[in-house]
Design a protein around this motif. Structure first.
Motif, PDB file in Angstrom:
ATOM      1  N   GLY A   1       1.707  -4.491 -10.251  1.00  0.00           N
ATOM      2  CA  GLY A   1       1.665  -3.295 -11.081  1.00  0.00           C
ATOM      3  C   GLY A   1       2.855  -2.393 -10.826  1.00  0.00           C
ATOM      4  N   PHE A   2       3.542  -2.620  -9.688  1.00  0.00           N
ATOM      5  CA  PHE A   2       4.706  -1.830  -9.290  1.00  0.00           C
ATOM      6  C   PHE A   2       4.382  -0.333  -9.355  1.00  0.00           C
ATOM      7  CE2 PHE A   2       6.566  -5.807 -11.037  1.00  0.00           C
ATOM      8  CZ  PHE A   2       7.161  -6.264  -9.867  1.00  0.00           C
ATOM      9  N   LEU A   3       3.265   0.032  -8.721  1.00  0.00           N
ATOM     10  CA  LEU A   3       2.794   1.420  -8.780  1.00  0.00           C
ATOM     11  C   LEU A   3       3.070   2.200  -7.506  1.00  0.00           C
ATOM     12  CD1 LEU A   3      -0.634   0.869 -10.581  1.00  0.00           C
ATOM     13  CD2 LEU A   3       1.448   1.826 -11.558  1.00  0.00           C
ATOM     14  N   SER A   4       2.869   1.582  -6.350  1.00  0.00           N
ATOM     15  CA  SER A   4       3.090   2.311  -5.102  1.00  0.00           C
ATOM     16  C   SER A   4       4.585   2.465  -4.846  1.00  0.00           C
ATOM     17  CB  SER A   4       2.443   1.568  -3.932  1.00  0.00           C
ATOM     18  OG  SER A   4       3.195   0.402  -3.603  1.00  0.00           O
ATOM     19  N   PRO A   5       4.993   3.409  -3.995  1.00  0.00           N
ATOM     20  CA  PRO A   5       6.426   3.575  -3.706  1.00  0.00           C
ATOM     21  C   PRO A   5       7.103   2.298  -3.213  1.00  0.00           C
ATOM     22  CG  PRO A   5       5.216   5.487  -2.917  1.00  0.00           C
ATOM     23  CD  PRO A   5       4.187   4.487  -3.367  1.00  0.00           C
ATOM     24  N   ALA A   6       6.424   1.529  -2.372  1.00  0.00           N
ATOM     25  CA  ALA A   6       7.024   0.294  -1.861  1.00  0.00           C
ATOM     26  C   ALA A   6       7.145  -0.748  -2.972  1.00  0.00           C
ATOM     27  CB  ALA A   6       6.199  -0.253  -0.704  1.00  0.00           C
ATOM     28  N   GLU A   7       6.146  -0.819  -3.857  1.00  0.00           N
ATOM     29  CA  GLU A   7       6.224  -1.756  -4.975  1.00  0.00           C
ATOM     30  C   GLU A   7       7.329  -1.352  -5.951  1.00  0.00           C
ATOM     31  OE1 GLU A   7       1.444  -2.871  -4.933  1.00  0.00           O
ATOM     32  OE2 GLU A   7       2.298  -1.704  -6.587  1.00  0.00           O
ATOM     33  N   LYS A   8       7.499  -0.043  -6.145  1.00  0.00           N
ATOM     34  CA  LYS A   8       8.588   0.421  -7.009  1.00  0.00           C
ATOM     35  C   LYS A   8       9.945   0.073  -6.413  1.00  0.00           C
ATOM     36  CE  LYS A   8       6.025   4.191  -9.171  1.00  0.00           C
ATOM     37  NZ  LYS A   8       5.866   5.659  -9.318  1.00  0.00           N
ATOM     38  N   GLU A   9      10.034   0.077  -5.094  1.00  0.00           N
ATOM     39  CA  GLU A   9      11.278  -0.318  -4.440  1.00  0.00           C
ATOM     40  C   GLU A   9      11.554  -1.806  -4.688  1.00  0.00           C
ATOM     41  OE1 GLU A   9      14.780  -0.357  -2.220  1.00  0.00           O
ATOM     42  OE2 GLU A   9      13.626   1.316  -3.071  1.00  0.00           O
ATOM     43  N   VAL A  10      10.503  -2.624  -4.655  1.00  0.00           N
ATOM     44  CA  VAL A  10      10.665  -4.045  -4.980  1.00  0.00           C
ATOM     45  C   VAL A  10      11.195  -4.196  -6.402  1.00  0.00           C
ATOM     46  CG1 VAL A  10       9.453  -6.230  -5.383  1.00  0.00           C
ATOM     47  CG2 VAL A  10       8.895  -4.843  -3.374  1.00  0.00           C
ATOM     48  N   GLU A  11      10.585  -3.473  -7.333  1.00  0.00           N
ATOM     49  CA  GLU A  11      11.006  -3.569  -8.729  1.00  0.00           C
ATOM     50  C   GLU A  11      12.458  -3.147  -8.901  1.00  0.00           C
ATOM     51  OE1 GLU A  11       9.441  -2.212 -13.154  1.00  0.00           O
ATOM     52  OE2 GLU A  11       8.951  -0.980 -11.409  1.00  0.00           O
TER      53      GLU A  11
ATOM     54  N   THR B   1       0.810  -1.218   0.000  1.00  0.00           N
ATOM     55  CA  THR B   1       0.000   0.000   0.000  1.00  0.00           C
ATOM     56  C   THR B   1       0.842   1.266   0.000  1.00  0.00           C
ATOM     57  OG1 THR B   1      -1.708   1.231   1.177  1.00  0.00           O
ATOM     58  CG2 THR B   1      -0.187  -0.056   2.518  1.00  0.00           C
ATOM     59  N   ARG B   2       0.300   2.314  -0.592  1.00  0.00           N
ATOM     60  CA  ARG B   2       0.954   3.613  -0.572  1.00  0.00           C
ATOM     61  C   ARG B   2       0.607   4.385   0.705  1.00  0.00           C
ATOM     62  NH1 ARG B   2       0.911   6.354  -4.871  1.00  0.00           N
ATOM     63  NH2 ARG B   2       0.289   4.705  -6.316  1.00  0.00           N
ATOM     64  N   ARG B   3      -0.301   3.831   1.514  1.00  0.00           N
ATOM     65  CA  ARG B   3      -0.710   4.517   2.728  1.00  0.00           C
ATOM     66  C   ARG B   3       0.308   4.350   3.857  1.00  0.00           C
ATOM     67  NH1 ARG B   3      -5.594   1.993   1.041  1.00  0.00           N
ATOM     68  NH2 ARG B   3      -7.096   3.495   0.211  1.00  0.00           N
ATOM     69  N   VAL B   4       1.222   3.386   3.693  1.00  0.00           N
ATOM     70  CA  VAL B   4       2.244   3.125   4.720  1.00  0.00           C
ATOM     71  C   VAL B   4       3.605   3.486   4.139  1.00  0.00           C
ATOM     72  CG1 VAL B   4       3.305   1.367   6.186  1.00  0.00           C
ATOM     73  CG2 VAL B   4       0.842   1.271   5.674  1.00  0.00           C
ATOM     74  N   PRO B   5       4.456   4.240   4.880  1.00  0.00           N
ATOM     75  CA  PRO B   5       5.777   4.607   4.363  1.00  0.00           C
ATOM     76  C   PRO B   5       6.597   3.382   3.950  1.00  0.00           C
ATOM     77  CG  PRO B   5       5.277   5.839   6.357  1.00  0.00           C
ATOM     78  CD  PRO B   5       4.200   4.814   6.211  1.00  0.00           C
ATOM     79  N   VAL B   6       7.458   3.577   2.975  1.00  0.00           N
ATOM     80  CA  VAL B   6       8.281   2.484   2.461  1.00  0.00           C
ATOM     81  C   VAL B   6       9.102   1.843   3.568  1.00  0.00           C
ATOM     82  CG1 VAL B   6      10.172   1.902   0.888  1.00  0.00           C
ATOM     83  CG2 VAL B   6       8.383   3.476   0.145  1.00  0.00           C
ATOM     84  N   ALA B   7       9.677   2.662   4.431  1.00  0.00           N
ATOM     85  CA  ALA B   7      10.541   2.136   5.496  1.00  0.00           C
ATOM     86  C   ALA B   7       9.797   1.162   6.403  1.00  0.00           C
ATOM     87  CB  ALA B   7      11.110   3.286   6.325  1.00  0.00           C
ATOM     88  N   GLU B   8       8.498   1.381   6.586  1.00  0.00           N
ATOM     89  CA  GLU B   8       7.720   0.514   7.463  1.00  0.00           C
ATOM     90  C   GLU B   8       7.297  -0.782   6.763  1.00  0.00           C
ATOM     91  OE1 GLU B   8       4.518   2.579   9.353  1.00  0.00           O
ATOM     92  OE2 GLU B   8       5.745   4.343   9.792  1.00  0.00           O
ATOM     93  N   GLN B   9       7.569  -0.886   5.460  1.00  0.00           N
ATOM     94  CA  GLN B   9       7.231  -2.103   4.713  1.00  0.00           C
ATOM     95  C   GLN B   9       8.488  -2.862   4.285  1.00  0.00           C
ATOM     96  OE1 GLN B   9       3.575  -1.717   2.135  1.00  0.00           O
ATOM     97  NE2 GLN B   9       4.171   0.437   2.132  1.00  0.00           N
ATOM     98  N   GLU B  10       9.598  -2.583   4.940  1.00  0.00           N
ATOM     99  CA  GLU B  10      10.870  -3.188   4.564  1.00  0.00           C
ATOM    100  C   GLU B  10      10.822  -4.712   4.623  1.00  0.00           C
ATOM    101  OE1 GLU B  10      14.525  -4.094   3.326  1.00  0.00           O
ATOM    102  OE2 GLU B  10      13.561  -2.131   3.192  1.00  0.00           O
ATOM    103  N   ALA B  11      10.155  -5.250   5.635  1.00  0.00           N
ATOM    104  CA  ALA B  11      10.100  -6.710   5.773  1.00  0.00           C
ATOM    105  C   ALA B  11       9.375  -7.338   4.582  1.00  0.00           C
ATOM    106  CB  ALA B  11       9.401  -7.092   7.080  1.00  0.00           C
ATOM    107  N   ALA B  12       8.267  -6.735   4.154  1.00  0.00           N
ATOM    108  CA  ALA B  12       7.515  -7.272   3.017  1.00  0.00           C
ATOM    109  C   ALA B  12       8.301  -7.117   1.718  1.00  0.00           C
ATOM    110  CB  ALA B  12       6.163  -6.566   2.907  1.00  0.00           C
ATOM    111  N   ILE B  13       9.006  -6.005   1.596  1.00  0.00           N
ATOM    112  CA  ILE B  13       9.832  -5.773   0.402  1.00  0.00           C
ATOM    113  C   ILE B  13      10.933  -6.824   0.305  1.00  0.00           C
ATOM    114  CG2 ILE B  13      11.481  -4.189  -0.660  1.00  0.00           C
ATOM    115  CD1 ILE B  13       9.789  -1.889   0.535  1.00  0.00           C
ATOM    116  N   ALA B  14      11.642  -7.021   1.418  1.00  0.00           N
ATOM    117  CA  ALA B  14      12.736  -7.991   1.442  1.00  0.00           C
ATOM    118  C   ALA B  14      12.222  -9.403   1.186  1.00  0.00           C
ATOM    119  CB  ALA B  14      13.465  -7.921   2.779  1.00  0.00           C
TER     120      ALA B  14
END
Length: 333
Positions: free
Chosen positions: A238-248, A210-223
């Motif tokens: 879709g790699f649209l939210s900031p956290a999804e773009k970080e995954v990409e 989600t884009r509602r939660v800062p990227v730093a707080e989603q680090e575990a899901a990204i990793a």
């Protein structure tokens, strides 16, 4: 043709001029790390581009590439030095003079015409003196901001590599319409670019951050998503939210991870992927997938399209997990 641009200060024009019938006679592509090797005709075009500032101190060809069958160049115009400069007249004069140089082997002109043809002799699009060496049409874009200017310069710089990737992997850069596959809902208009074998993996999994939660707080899901991809699983997003773009971004940095990118709009017939997408399409590491008709507006990307895309991603991954029996896609509220 009316052009709306400022007639003061610096203005940037991006030109694309193609050889008649797209004959590959200006250069030869060797590899993605080597600039195109110019033919004698290509060397004359290069000579003309380098001579522009000497012909008119208001003009500078700042970035250019001479491809086998076309030329891209970014022209900087200082309207304080030449307030009457006309880009349409310029491009006709450029083509006429380069044809003369190629045909006769002569030097660049002493002066470059900057006035329209005489009354009754044609104007604007195609004056009667038009040189047949080049295609009758050309492309011209105006750059209004620094972001667009950087994108144009990147496009010019990477054009040879992209052309080589497309030449060596034509099937991955061709648009596949009406896709049929066991994990795709047959009722939807699927299309895609890239390695279609990625759909055959039973290990597709959705990435929705989600884009509602800062990227730093989603680090575990990204990793976790990146780790799964590095183990051979195929993330779909879709790699649209900031956290999804970080995954990409992390997937691109990986040496072997593969992924499927779903776009929330239709893929046009002449889809031109980014430099990064092109590199990974050629390597067979990415599949760009859409289940929306091509006439769906690209911008703005509506929230409804994104929600439908997310629902279809989940259904696609569930179908892969279930051996190809596509379930009804869930409704994303």
């Amino acid at each position: 043709m009316k052009l709306k641009f400022r007639h003061r200060g610096r203005q940037f024009f991006f030109f694309t001029v193609c050889v008649n019938k797209r004959r590959p006679i200006l250069s030869r592509l060797v590899d993605e790390k080597t600039r195109p090797v110019l033919t004698e005709s290509g060397k004359k075009v290069l000579e003309m581009l380098r001579a522009l500032h000497g012909l008119n101190s208001a003009l500078t060809a700042s970035d250019f590439v001479i491809m086998p069958d076309h030329v891209h160049f970014l022209l900087i115009v200082n309207y304080d030095a030449d307030p009457i400069f006309n880009p349409l007249v310029f491009v006709h004069a450029f083509r006429e003079e380069t044809e003369r140089m190629i045909t006769t082997g002569g030097p660049p002109p002493r002066v470059l015409r900057n006035t329209p043809p005489a009354p009754g002799g044609g104007s604007g699009g195609r004056p009667p003196s038009f040189a047949p060496f080049w295609e009758p049409d050309f492309w011209m874009d105006l750059s209004f901001n620094s972001r667009q200017l950087r994108a144009i310069r990147t496009y010019i710089r990477n054009n040879p590599a992209r052309a080589i990737w497309k030449r060596d992997h034509p099937d991955r850069f061709a648009r596949h319409s009406g896709l049929r596959h066991r994990v795709l809902d047959p009722a939807l208009p699927w299309s895609g670019y890239g390695d279609l074998t990625l759909l055959a993996s039973p290990f597709l999994f959705p990435v929705r951050l989600t884009r509602r939660v800062p990227v730093a707080e989603q680090e575990a899901a990204i990793a976790d998503a990146v780790e799964k991809a590095e183990r051979g699983m195929i993330p779909v997003s879709g790699f649209l939210s900031p956290a999804e773009k970080e995954v990409e971004q992390r997937l691109r940095l990986s040496s072997h991870a593969r992924w499927i990118k779903s776009v929330p709009h239709g893929l046009p017939p002449r889809f031109d992927p980014t430099v990064e997408d092109s590199r990974h399409l050629a390597a067979g590491r990415e599949l760009i997938l859409s289940s929306f008709p091509a006439d769906v507006p690209t911008f703005p990307v509506s929230r409804m399209n994104c929600e439908l895309m997310n629902a279809r991603i989940i259904a696609l991954c569930e179908a892969a997990k279930n051996g190809g029996s596509a379930p009804e896609p869930p409704i994303d509220s």
